[in-house]
Design an enzyme around this catalytic site. Structure first.
Site, PDB file in Angstrom:
ATOM      1  N   ALA A 254      33.063  40.372  31.990  1.00  0.00           N
ATOM      2  CA  ALA A 254      31.671  40.168  31.598  1.00  0.00           C
ATOM      3  C   ALA A 254      31.351  41.055  30.402  1.00  0.00           C
ATOM      4  CB  ALA A 254      30.762  40.523  32.768  1.00  0.00           C
TER       5      ALA A 254
ATOM      6  N   GLY B 244      35.302  37.496  35.286  1.00  0.00           N
ATOM      7  CA  GLY B 244      34.827  36.178  34.848  1.00  0.00           C
ATOM      8  C   GLY B 244      35.874  35.434  34.033  1.00  0.00           C
TER       9      GLY B 244
ATOM     10  N   GLU C  33      37.993  33.827  36.475  1.00  0.00           N
ATOM     11  CA  GLU C  33      37.230  32.750  37.129  1.00  0.00           C
ATOM     12  C   GLU C  33      37.182  31.496  36.252  1.00  0.00           C
ATOM     13  OE1 GLU C  33      33.773  35.320  38.193  1.00  0.00           O
ATOM     14  OE2 GLU C  33      34.040  34.355  40.147  1.00  0.00           O
TER      15      GLU C  33
END
Ligand code: NAD
Length: 679
Positions: free
Chosen positions: A61, A100, A103
């Protein structure tokens, strides 16, 4: 433009270019979403590749967005759009795919990694769980127990392991090219992880749950991740991600996540050059001289060898030198055995270290660090000899724990070149480095020390000169309260238990036994009168005088027989005797009083250290304590903990302690008073 598009052989390549680490900022999320949406309606596009320019894939992030309310498009919207695409989407990963970033890769239908890539979900280290499907897609892709291990430890795996686990489909030299081939030739059939379910082997999972709880040392997020995975096993993806998102949002607002964000930023801040130093370039360091091949000297030498530098060790005689060099070799051999380094790396490092007993051999060193006995006389002789041979511009560093570096610098003809580099044991492992700036230390020495810290993977904190600098000075206050608690009715075991339950890596009496109670004893004998509370260490002194030096002598506050640790009856007898002499009536002491007394001793001393300008900031105090003294990271450091308690409450308690029998050790600093009233 943080995301650009390239059409290659019917494949749309989305190139993320958001230096330095291709963080998932709002504009990147928006551009990925529009790229995927546009590709859906573009008949010329057969497949899509998501990849990055620069040194890494998406490494997580955007730190600028940490702690702020999330802004649209939210990451789950992006990952869902990627997975729902009817055209194959392939992640081409190099560098790091973290948080992230992983992900996003998990939402893709295929993953290709370059050699050396690392993939992981480190959210727990920030007090979180992944919040965009990571906890649900990973166990649907690889063995669910391994997935749970990755999520609860936060540790990444490398490309080779990732391929074995099935986390990536291929490892390729040209990962983008390989990804383009897959995107234009494969189908999405069976590749949407949300269409799968996962189940847990209960026995293995509960074993992992137990180990996780133990390792977490009181941190909440790892256990919460375990509960989430347990609860969502066997459920639909939609149910799973709903639970995941709810937990993510709850954790994001937690005290623990706040504390972990705090220490994350504090560590970035502590390595910046002090404001009064202008645009000064660090000196180039290629060869490092280390004097003293004892515990610290060997660890310091390995720190520089690990970073690829040349090291020259100097000892008093051949015997001590050979012992030190052999110790370094056997340490590296052990690392090979444990699979931490390769044989070639071992050979390189061993080749890079040489030894000598004459100072002339240090004449070409760019930096010379002394780690000889903690005695001003010895240090004086050593730095004078360094001064006589060191080349112009060389930096002279001392690893002293308590001695006055202004005095040490004055023994040389170049005090501007003298600095404290205070390492922690074992020096090649511990992250903290106190960079001690004496009165005449020049700016080049300071910026070079900070640059060296970075090059050797240390977290530096700049400190001023006072006995013990930042960390050991605070430690004295902490050890003082622990010692006084014994006189008031606590036992060493109770104090240690209360503090490890709080999250400290070890209790103060177990630490004393480990490092040797005689070390502090000697320091106290040499210290200026009035710098210690004699009552606080009366038991320590009796133990040393009776030959109970700690683990090395088989007994100290505890006895150590055949690996079993038990309270030492001799220590308990000395405590009784001290209580009688002090005419204190032992009372029942609660664990929370133990935590309050020892922690607020750290906090009060921390404020005094900042007030005196020994530390640059309150945040630096936290960095020191978390990285050098086993303070639980999830509490953000003692000063962060104090803020969580509420500074007006802290002030009131410190004032109350100031009225007690040992109140002279609790002067309230102006900085604490000001901070409490500004609360
Ligand atoms: P140590 O006794 O293990 O090692 C000291 C070494 O210095 C010995 O090998 C000795 O032979 C050598 N030596 C002594 N005088 C010398 C001289 N004149 N010339 C060359 N070599 C000489 O001690 P240590 O624990 O490594 O501590 C060294 C320094 O580091 C001390 O100043 C200590 O305060 C500091 N320090 C220690 C720790 C720790 O945890 N041990 C942590 C931080 C700093």
């Amino acid at each position: 433009m943080t995301v650009t598009r390239e059409n290659r052989e019917g494949c749309l390549i989305l190139w993320i270019d958001n230096p330095p680490v291709n963080a998932l900022s709002q504009d990147v999320r928006a551009a990925l979403l529009s790229g995927v949406t546009d590709a859906a309606s573009d008949a010329t596009v057969k497949g899509i590749v998501i990849t990055c320019r620069g040194r890494t894939f998406i490494a997580g992030a955007d730190v600028k967005e940490f702690g702020a309310p999330p802004t649209a498009p939210f990451l789950p919207d992006v990952t869902n759009a990627i997975e729902n695409s009817d055209k194959p989407i392939v992640a081409a990963i190099h560098g790091q795919a973290l948080g992230g970033g992983l992900e996003i890769a998990l939402a893709c239908h295929y993953r290709v990694a370059a050699k050396g890539a690392k993939l992981g979900l480190p959210e727990v280290t920030l007090g979180l769980v992944p919040g965009a499907g990571g906890t649900q897609r990973l166990p649907r892709l690889i063995d669910p127990i391994t997935a749970a291990e990755m999520i609860t430890s936060g540790k990444p795996v490398d490309a080779v392991k990732a391929e074995k686990l099935g986390l990536v489909d291929a490892v390729a030299e040209d990962h983008v090219d390989a990804a383009v081939k897959i995107a234009t030739s494969q189908s999405i059939q069976g590749r949407r992880l949300s269409e799968r379910t996962f189940h847990l082997d209960t026995e293995k999972f509960e074993a992992l749950a137990g180990a996780t709880r133990k390792q977490a040392k009181g941190a909440y997020a790892p256990g919460a991740a375990i509960n989430l995975i347990r609860s969502t096993a066997g459920k639909s993806f939609a149910e799973g991600v709903a639970e995941e998102r709810a937990l993510f949002l709850q954790l994001r607002a937690s005290e623990e996540a706040r504390a972990l964000r705090h220490i994350f930023f504090a560590e970035r801040g502590s390595s910046k050059a002090p404001d009064d130093i202008g645009d000064v370039k660090p000196a180039e360091i290629k060869t490092v001289g280390v004097i003293g091949a004892g515990t610290m000297g060997c660890g310091i030498a390995m720190t520089y060898l690990d970073a690829g530098m040349k090291v020259r060790m100097l000892e008093m005689n051949d015997e001590a030198l050979d012992k030190g060099l052999a110790r370094i070799q056997s340490n590296y051999q052990e690392s090979v055995t444990k699979g931490r380094i390769t044989e070639a790396q071992r050979d390189q490092r061993v080749e890079n270290v040489s030894g000598a007993t004459d100072y002339a051999s240090l004449s070409d060193c760019d930096l010379i660090i002394e780690a000889v006995f903690e005695s001003m006389e010895v240090k004086k002789a050593v730095v004078q000899q360094i001064d006589a041979v060191a080349k112009p511009g060389a930096i002279i560093a001392t690893n002293t724990s308590y001695l006055d570096i202004n005095e040490i610098a004055a023994f040389t003809s170049r005090p501007e070149a003298v600095i404290g580099l205070h390492y922690f044991s074992p020096a090649n492992i511990m992250k903290l480095l106190e960079v001690v700036r004496a009165e005449k230390t020049g700016p080049v020495a300071v910026v070079t020390a900070l640059a060296l810290a970075k090059a050797t993977n240390k977290i530096p904190v700049v400190a001023g000169v006072c006995p013990g600098f930042i960390g050991n000075r605070m430690l004295r206050a902490y050890v003082r309260e622990a010692g006084l608690l014994l006189l008031e009715g606590a036992t060493p075991e109770q104090v240690d238990r209360a503090l490890t339950a709080f999250g400290m890596a070890m209790g103060p009496f177990a630490v004393a036994d480990l490092s040797g109670i005689d070390i502090g004893y000697k320091a106290r004998k040499e210290a200026k009168p009035g710098s210690f509370e004699p009552m606080a260490t009366i038991v320590h002194d009796k133990l040393v005088e009776a030959g109970h030096l700690g683990q090395k002598s088989g007994s100290g506050f505890y006895t150590y027989t055949a690996g079993a640790k038990a309270p030492n009856p001799a220590a308990l007898a000395f405590i009784e005797e001290a209580r009688a002499n002090a005419s204190t009536t032992p009372r029942a002491i609660t664990d929370s009083e133990i935590v309050e007394r020892t922690m607020l001793a750290l906090v009060n001393e921390g404020y005094a250290i900042v007030e005196e300008g020994i530390a640059r900031s309150i945040d630096d105090i936290d960095v020191v304590y978390v990285n050098g003294y086993g303070f639980p990271r999830h509490r953000g450091g003692p000063m962060c903990y104090a803020r969580a308690l509420g500074l007006p409450n802290v002030l009131k308690t410190v004032e109350r302690f100031g009225k007690g029998a040992f109140g002279k050790w609790w002067p309230v600093s102006k900085t604490l008073r000001a901070a409490a009233s500004a609360n």
